[in-house]
Scaffold this motif. Structure first.
Motif, PDB file in Angstrom:
ATOM      1  N   PRO A 157      -1.995 -22.910  12.196  1.00 30.50           N
ATOM      2  CA  PRO A 157      -2.172 -24.314  11.861  1.00 30.50           C
ATOM      3  C   PRO A 157      -1.906 -25.241  13.043  1.00 30.50           C
ATOM      4  O   PRO A 157      -1.154 -24.913  13.952  1.00 30.50           O
ATOM      5  N   PRO A 158      -2.569 -26.423  13.028  1.00 25.75           N
ATOM      6  CA  PRO A 158      -2.370 -27.397  14.095  1.00 25.75           C
ATOM      7  C   PRO A 158      -0.972 -28.003  14.032  1.00 25.75           C
ATOM      8  O   PRO A 158      -0.321 -27.983  12.989  1.00 25.75           O
ATOM      9  N   GLY A 159      -0.525 -28.539  15.166  1.00 25.16           N
ATOM     10  CA  GLY A 159       0.761 -29.243  15.210  1.00 25.16           C
ATOM     11  C   GLY A 159       1.955 -28.330  15.329  1.00 25.16           C
ATOM     12  O   GLY A 159       3.091 -28.765  15.191  1.00 25.16           O
ATOM     13  N   ALA A 160       1.749 -27.046  15.571  1.00 28.03           N
ATOM     14  CA  ALA A 160       2.864 -26.110  15.660  1.00 28.03           C
ATOM     15  C   ALA A 160       3.395 -26.051  17.087  1.00 28.03           C
ATOM     16  O   ALA A 160       2.757 -26.488  18.019  1.00 28.03           O
ATOM     17  N   THR A 161       4.573 -25.490  17.248  1.00 28.86           N
ATOM     18  CA  THR A 161       5.141 -25.318  18.580  1.00 28.86           C
ATOM     19  C   THR A 161       4.478 -24.134  19.258  1.00 28.86           C
ATOM     20  O   THR A 161       3.712 -23.409  18.647  1.00 28.86           O
ATOM     21  N   THR A 162       4.788 -23.890  20.520  1.00 23.42           N
ATOM     22  CA  THR A 162       4.180 -22.776  21.240  1.00 23.42           C
ATOM     23  C   THR A 162       4.991 -21.500  21.082  1.00 23.42           C
ATOM     24  O   THR A 162       4.959 -20.638  21.938  1.00 23.42           O
ATOM     25  N   GLU A 163       5.682 -21.373  20.002  1.00 22.59           N
ATOM     26  CA  GLU A 163       6.385 -20.121  19.755  1.00 22.59           C
ATOM     27  C   GLU A 163       5.379 -19.054  19.354  1.00 22.59           C
ATOM     28  O   GLU A 163       4.251 -19.343  18.992  1.00 22.59           O
ATOM     29  N   THR A 164       5.795 -17.813  19.446  1.00 20.40           N
ATOM     30  CA  THR A 164       4.915 -16.702  19.111  1.00 20.40           C
ATOM     31  C   THR A 164       4.839 -16.531  17.602  1.00 20.40           C
ATOM     32  O   THR A 164       5.853 -16.519  16.914  1.00 20.40           O
ATOM     33  N   VAL A 165       3.612 -16.395  17.114  1.00 28.39           N
ATOM     34  CA  VAL A 165       3.348 -16.181  15.695  1.00 28.39           C
ATOM     35  C   VAL A 165       2.726 -14.793  15.551  1.00 28.39           C
ATOM     36  O   VAL A 165       1.760 -14.464  16.228  1.00 28.39           O
ATOM     37  N   THR A 166       3.303 -13.979  14.660  1.00 22.11           N
ATOM     38  CA  THR A 166       2.828 -12.612  14.461  1.00 22.11           C
ATOM     39  C   THR A 166       2.174 -12.486  13.089  1.00 22.11           C
ATOM     40  O   THR A 166       2.685 -13.005  12.102  1.00 22.11           O
ATOM     41  N   SER A 167       1.041 -11.801  13.048  1.00 22.39           N
ATOM     42  CA  SER A 167       0.389 -11.482  11.779  1.00 22.39           C
ATOM     43  C   SER A 167      -0.185 -10.081  11.897  1.00 22.39           C
ATOM     44  O   SER A 167      -0.467  -9.595  12.991  1.00 22.39           O
ATOM     45  N   CYS A 168      -0.332  -9.420  10.757  1.00 20.82           N
ATOM     46  CA  CYS A 168      -0.837  -8.041  10.746  1.00 20.82           C
ATOM     47  C   CYS A 168      -1.916  -7.896   9.679  1.00 20.82           C
ATOM     48  O   CYS A 168      -1.892  -8.586   8.664  1.00 20.82           O
ATOM     49  N   GLY A 169      -2.833  -6.985   9.909  1.00 25.58           N
ATOM     50  CA  GLY A 169      -3.870  -6.682   8.937  1.00 25.58           C
ATOM     51  C   GLY A 169      -3.409  -5.597   7.980  1.00 25.58           C
ATOM     52  O   GLY A 169      -2.246  -5.192   7.970  1.00 25.58           O
ATOM     53  N   ASN A 170      -4.334  -5.115   7.178  1.00 26.78           N
ATOM     54  CA  ASN A 170      -4.040  -4.052   6.220  1.00 26.78           C
ATOM     55  C   ASN A 170      -3.743  -2.746   6.944  1.00 26.78           C
ATOM     56  O   ASN A 170      -4.246  -2.503   8.034  1.00 26.78           O
ATOM     57  N   SER A 171      -2.964  -1.901   6.295  1.00 28.93           N
ATOM     58  CA  SER A 171      -2.707  -0.577   6.855  1.00 28.93           C
ATOM     59  C   SER A 171      -3.723   0.402   6.275  1.00 28.93           C
ATOM     60  O   SER A 171      -4.320   0.158   5.233  1.00 28.93           O
TER      61      SER A 171
ATOM     62  N   LEU B 171       0.845  -1.191   0.000  1.00 30.97           N
ATOM     63  CA  LEU B 171       0.000   0.000   0.000  1.00 30.97           C
ATOM     64  C   LEU B 171       0.876   1.234   0.000  1.00 30.97           C
ATOM     65  O   LEU B 171       1.834   1.321   0.739  1.00 30.97           O
ATOM     66  N   THR B 172       0.520   2.179  -0.797  1.00 30.05           N
ATOM     67  CA  THR B 172       1.253   3.441  -0.788  1.00 30.05           C
ATOM     68  C   THR B 172       0.633   4.357   0.250  1.00 30.05           C
ATOM     69  O   THR B 172      -0.413   4.079   0.813  1.00 30.05           O
ATOM     70  N   ALA B 173       1.295   5.440   0.503  1.00 32.38           N
ATOM     71  CA  ALA B 173       0.813   6.385   1.509  1.00 32.38           C
ATOM     72  C   ALA B 173      -0.550   6.961   1.135  1.00 32.38           C
ATOM     73  O   ALA B 173      -1.286   7.402   1.997  1.00 32.38           O
ATOM     74  N   LEU B 174      -0.890   6.928  -0.146  1.00 28.26           N
ATOM     75  CA  LEU B 174      -2.162   7.503  -0.568  1.00 28.26           C
ATOM     76  C   LEU B 174      -3.282   6.479  -0.639  1.00 28.26           C
ATOM     77  O   LEU B 174      -4.413   6.833  -0.950  1.00 28.26           O
ATOM     78  N   THR B 175      -2.979   5.228  -0.367  1.00 24.58           N
ATOM     79  CA  THR B 175      -3.976   4.176  -0.456  1.00 24.58           C
ATOM     80  C   THR B 175      -4.462   3.832   0.939  1.00 24.58           C
ATOM     81  O   THR B 175      -3.680   3.673   1.838  1.00 24.58           O
ATOM     82  N   THR B 176      -5.753   3.692   1.091  1.00 23.46           N
ATOM     83  CA  THR B 176      -6.294   3.270   2.376  1.00 23.46           C
ATOM     84  C   THR B 176      -7.126   2.028   2.165  1.00 23.46           C
ATOM     85  O   THR B 176      -7.778   1.863   1.151  1.00 23.46           O
ATOM     86  N   ALA B 177      -7.098   1.160   3.159  1.00 22.83           N
ATOM     87  CA  ALA B 177      -7.919  -0.041   3.109  1.00 22.83           C
ATOM     88  C   ALA B 177      -9.251   0.272   3.769  1.00 22.83           C
ATOM     89  O   ALA B 177      -9.305   1.016   4.734  1.00 22.83           O
ATOM     90  N   PRO B 178     -10.337  -0.302   3.294  1.00 23.86           N
ATOM     91  CA  PRO B 178     -11.613  -0.067   3.953  1.00 23.86           C
ATOM     92  C   PRO B 178     -11.556  -0.575   5.390  1.00 23.86           C
ATOM     93  O   PRO B 178     -10.990  -1.622   5.665  1.00 23.86           O
ATOM     94  N   ALA B 179     -12.145   0.189   6.275  1.00 18.47           N
ATOM     95  CA  ALA B 179     -12.114  -0.184   7.690  1.00 18.47           C
ATOM     96  C   ALA B 179     -12.816  -1.504   7.920  1.00 18.47           C
ATOM     97  O   ALA B 179     -12.512  -2.213   8.872  1.00 18.47           O
TER      98      ALA B 179
END
Length: 156
Positions: free
Chosen positions: A32-46, A15-23
């Motif tokens: 997913p199942p079977g994973a370790t207990t490590e921290t998983v990070t994910s982010c939404g649209n800006s 996304l460029t500075a002039l683009t916005t995602a709908p709220a």
């Protein structure tokens, strides 16, 4: 104890500075199942809020989800221009498990200068298989908040 693999991050188009995602857009991440207990990070649209770029992210460790908002400049300052003046922001961070529980909300006043800041402090526990939705709103006079949203699903 449940195991977690590294989550598949949500593909977020550049996304460029002039683009916005709908709220209303709420990308989601499935742990997913079977994973370790490590921290998983994910982010939404800006999206732009109060003239700044905002994004909502989630750290998932086991059955614990921490949502946090990021605020940064919408683009680099023009060459030779003075540094941006500090800006007082009124932020709202909320999260709720999709089963209809009341959302938890954290309101915080922060001062933004020119470096990226994170608004943290909202931690939610969710059962295996639950979807947790978060929202992050930023307001600064005269701009009202236009919250960004993100959700994660915890697989067994």
């Amino acid at each position: 104890m449940n195991h977690r693999l590294a989550a598949l991050a949500i593909g977020v188009a550049g996304l460029t500075a002039l683009t916005t995602a709908p709220a209303a857009a709420m990308p989601s991440a499935v742990i997913p199942p079977g994973a370790t207990t490590e921290t998983v990070t994910s982010c939404g649209n800006s999206a732009l809020q109060a003239g700044l770029t905002t994004r909502l992210c989630a750290d998932v460790t086991g059955d614990v989800v921490e949502f946090y908002g990021r605020v940064s400049l919408a683009g680099p300052p023009s060459s030779g221009s003075p540094a941006p003046a500090p800006k007082e922001l009124f932020t709202t961070l909320s999260a709720a498990v999709a089963d209809g529980t009341s959302p938890e909300t954290l309101d915080r006043r922060v001062v933004f200068t020119s470096t990226t800041i994170e608004v943290r402090g909202l931690v939610t526990t969710a059962a295996c298989g639950a979807t947790v939705r978060g929202a992050f709103g930023v307001a600064s006079f005269p701009w009202a908040a236009r919250p960004v949203a993100h959700e994660v699903t915890i697989s067994c």
